[in-house]
Design a protein around this motif. Structure first.
Motif, PDB file in Angstrom:
ATOM      1  N   THR A  54      85.974  50.868 -37.673  1.00  0.00           N
ATOM      2  CA  THR A  54      86.159  52.318 -37.653  1.00  0.00           C
ATOM      3  C   THR A  54      87.485  52.718 -38.268  1.00  0.00           C
ATOM      4  OG1 THR A  54      86.168  54.267 -36.200  1.00  0.00           O
ATOM      5  CG2 THR A  54      87.192  52.266 -35.340  1.00  0.00           C
ATOM      6  N   ASP A  55      87.527  53.948 -38.799  1.00  0.00           N
ATOM      7  CA  ASP A  55      88.801  54.530 -39.211  1.00  0.00           C
ATOM      8  C   ASP A  55      89.225  55.603 -38.214  1.00  0.00           C
ATOM      9  OD1 ASP A  55      86.912  56.444 -39.791  1.00  0.00           O
ATOM     10  OD2 ASP A  55      87.619  56.857 -41.819  1.00  0.00           O
ATOM     11  N   ASP A  69      79.496  50.427 -37.909  1.00  0.00           N
ATOM     12  CA  ASP A  69      80.597  51.038 -38.647  1.00  0.00           C
ATOM     13  C   ASP A  69      80.595  52.517 -38.316  1.00  0.00           C
ATOM     14  OD1 ASP A  69      82.751  50.879 -40.737  1.00  0.00           O
ATOM     15  OD2 ASP A  69      81.438  52.371 -41.661  1.00  0.00           O
ATOM     16  N   ARG A  71      80.011  59.791 -39.858  1.00  0.00           N
ATOM     17  CA  ARG A  71      79.041  58.885 -40.474  1.00  0.00           C
ATOM     18  C   ARG A  71      79.035  57.540 -39.741  1.00  0.00           C
ATOM     19  NH1 ARG A  71      80.756  57.305 -45.307  1.00  0.00           N
ATOM     20  NH2 ARG A  71      82.839  58.196 -44.971  1.00  0.00           N
ATOM     21  N   ARG A 123      82.658  56.065 -38.835  1.00  0.00           N
ATOM     22  CA  ARG A 123      83.685  56.798 -39.585  1.00  0.00           C
ATOM     23  C   ARG A 123      84.103  58.049 -38.816  1.00  0.00           C
ATOM     24  NH1 ARG A 123      86.162  53.600 -42.570  1.00  0.00           N
ATOM     25  NH2 ARG A 123      85.399  52.233 -40.917  1.00  0.00           N
ATOM     26  N   LYS A 124      85.364  58.444 -38.996  1.00  0.00           N
ATOM     27  CA  LYS A 124      85.888  59.579 -38.235  1.00  0.00           C
ATOM     28  C   LYS A 124      85.264  60.917 -38.634  1.00  0.00           C
ATOM     29  CE  LYS A 124      90.062  59.946 -41.135  1.00  0.00           C
ATOM     30  NZ  LYS A 124      91.537  59.842 -41.097  1.00  0.00           N
ATOM     31  N   ASP A 125      84.561  60.953 -39.778  1.00  0.00           N
ATOM     32  CA  ASP A 125      83.850  62.172 -40.157  1.00  0.00           C
ATOM     33  C   ASP A 125      82.442  62.224 -39.564  1.00  0.00           C
ATOM     34  OD1 ASP A 125      82.490  60.317 -41.652  1.00  0.00           O
ATOM     35  OD2 ASP A 125      82.921  61.215 -43.600  1.00  0.00           O
ATOM     36  N   ALA A 132      89.376  49.095 -44.082  1.00  0.00           N
ATOM     37  CA  ALA A 132      88.967  50.495 -43.956  1.00  0.00           C
ATOM     38  C   ALA A 132      89.267  51.038 -42.568  1.00  0.00           C
ATOM     39  CB  ALA A 132      87.478  50.639 -44.272  1.00  0.00           C
TER      40      ALA A 132
END
Length: 288
Positions: free
Chosen positions: A246-247, A41, A47, A43-45, A264
């Motif tokens: 992923t976002d 997983d 994480r 995330r675009k930040d 998500a």
């Protein structure tokens, strides 16, 4: 022309270069996935959470289990001038026994040298030791992320791994303490433009198409025995699934169906088996 005193150093350099190449080939297929499920997983930040649950085979211990013990001397048939079988003379039997003893000593010496080489690759673990498998399991349990490591025999481990963090550096799985190098199942490589390349070389086509794996099998005693018997088949190829959620923005991927809707964000899924055309790969852009 190269000759005289230049020949020996040249041969030594060639031998040293060959040793380095063989060492790299050994490490190139040291670890093999078996039946598994794996997920990432991202995330675009920045994480991320990576998980792997299932089998991992350590090829060095697998080959050791296939090695077997010392076989008893068995005389070969003797023939006359017309190639008809006849009883062997005491002198012929003694010669056969001397040759057999020499071959056994050579095989034992090769096994010793192979074990020393693998000990270096395994970070000091002696693959010929009965405690080798559990020593490696204990080393993994000390590392962050390895929630469970159980040795099942024949070089096979059943593991449960999960790790979360922030992707401010490259990431690879698996990594093992004190191993000089280990082939990665999954690699995350950050790029300067904010994107992340995801590669899963360990989840690619089966080792039967990998020349490194074939040479590893030869180097560890694969192929045919001295008696001409076919040795045990190599470990089963990987079989499982790898899922990426992923976002971020999916810039590229080699899935069959492409990105799928996910609560998500988006989801990419790969089936890993003998029919896999290639190793999973994707390029994800992070950030806003």
């Amino acid at each position: 022309m190269i000759g005289g005193q230049g020949g020996l150093p040249g041969r030594r350099l060639a031998a040293a270069a060959l040793a380095v190449v063989l060492g790299l080939m050994v490490s190139a297929c040291l670890l093999l996935p078996g039946k598994f499920t794996s997920s990432l997983d991202l995330r675009k930040d920045g994480r991320f959470t990576y998980a792997y649950a299932g089998e991992i085979r350590l090829l060095a211990l697998s080959k050791l289990a296939q090695g077997g013990g010392r076989k008893a001397f068995a005389p070969e048939a003797c023939t006359d001038d017309e190639m008809k079988e006849r009883p062997c003379t005491p002198a012929e039997l003694a010669e056969q026994r001397r040759n057999w003893d020499e071959s056994q000593r050579a095989a034992a010496d090769k096994a010793r040298k192979d074990a020393e080489g693998m000990k270096a690759v395994l970070g000091g673990i002696d693959p010929s030791s009965p405690q080798a498998a559990e020593e490696l399991a204990a080393r993994l349990r000390r590392q962050v992320g390895w929630r469970s490591v159980v040795y099942k025999g024949d070089g096979l481990y059943l593991v449960d791994f999960a790790l979360s963090g922030r992707l401010d550096h490259d990431f690879a799985f698996p990594t093992i303490e004190r191993f000089p190098m280990a082939n990665a199942f999954v690699q995350l490589s950050r790029r300067a433009d904010g994107s992340v390349r995801v590669d899963a070389p360990g989840f690619g086509p089966s080792s039967g198409t990998n020349p490194f794996a074939a040479m590893m099998g030869m180097g560890m005693g694969g192929g045919m025995t001295e008696a001409g018997d076919k040795e045990a088949a190599p470990p089963s190829p990987a079989e499982g699934t790898f899922t990426l959620t992923t976002d971020g923005v999916v810039l590229a991927n080699n899935t069959d169906e492409g990105p799928q809707s996910y609560p998500a964000g988006q989801k990419l899924a790969w089936a890993v088996n003998t029919r896999s055309a290639g190793a999973p790969t994707a390029l994800i852009r992070l950030g806003n």
